[in-house]
Design a protein around this motif. Structure first.
Motif, PDB file in Angstrom:
ATOM      1  N   GLY A  43       7.280  -1.715  -2.481  1.00 43.18           N
ATOM      2  CA  GLY A  43       7.846  -2.976  -2.947  1.00 43.18           C
ATOM      3  C   GLY A  43       7.039  -4.170  -2.486  1.00 43.18           C
ATOM      4  N   PHE A  44       6.565  -4.128  -1.267  1.00 43.27           N
ATOM      5  CA  PHE A  44       5.760  -5.225  -0.724  1.00 43.27           C
ATOM      6  C   PHE A  44       4.443  -5.355  -1.474  1.00 43.27           C
ATOM      7  N   ASP A  49       0.923  -7.987  -5.633  1.00 43.70           N
ATOM      8  CA  ASP A  49      -0.134  -7.479  -6.515  1.00 43.70           C
ATOM      9  C   ASP A  49      -1.329  -6.893  -5.766  1.00 43.70           C
ATOM     10  N   PHE A  50      -1.049  -6.064  -4.758  1.00 43.42           N
ATOM     11  CA  PHE A  50      -2.109  -5.355  -4.055  1.00 43.42           C
ATOM     12  C   PHE A  50      -2.390  -4.028  -4.748  1.00 43.42           C
ATOM     13  N   LEU A  55      -1.152   3.550  -0.443  1.00 37.71           N
ATOM     14  CA  LEU A  55       0.034   4.395  -0.563  1.00 37.71           C
ATOM     15  C   LEU A  55      -0.325   5.865  -0.727  1.00 37.71           C
ATOM     16  N   VAL A  56      -1.422   6.144  -1.385  1.00 40.93           N
ATOM     17  CA  VAL A  56      -1.860   7.532  -1.534  1.00 40.93           C
ATOM     18  C   VAL A  56      -2.256   8.096  -0.170  1.00 40.93           C
TER      19      VAL A  56
END
Length: 91
Positions: A43-44, A49-50, A55-56
């Motif tokens: 969500g952050f 828009d990063f 996350l992977v």
């Protein structure tokens, strides 16, 4: 939406701190903590828009954490025939 992530994160932290009898329940609390921190970071990053490459990598480390925990659980059950944390001796 973010208040739900904070609530889930702190609830999983409470589960991890108060359920100390079984090793498997501690692992489930840690995975729940990992999942809600993933949702919070998602969500952050989506809000600002990063890129989602981090996350992977985070999920790969989360899977490695789960595999290591389950292998330790199997080792503990084979050696002591239970998954109680109270029956462990470190010396």
């Amino acid at each position: 939406m973010m208040i739900t992530y904070f609530f889930g994160y702190f609830f999983s932290l409470i589960i991890f701190l108060f359920v100390r009898s079984h090793f498997l329940l501690c692992l489930l609390g840690l995975e729940y903590l990992l999942l809600y921190s993933f949702f919070f970071i998602f969500g952050f990053m989506g809000y600002f828009d990063f890129d989602y490459y981090f996350l992977v990598i985070y999920l790969v480390f989360g899977v490695c954490d789960g595999v290591l925990g389950l292998s330790l659980l199997v080792f503990l059950i084979r050696n002591s025939s239970s998954d109680y944390l109270d029956s462990l001796t470190l010396c």
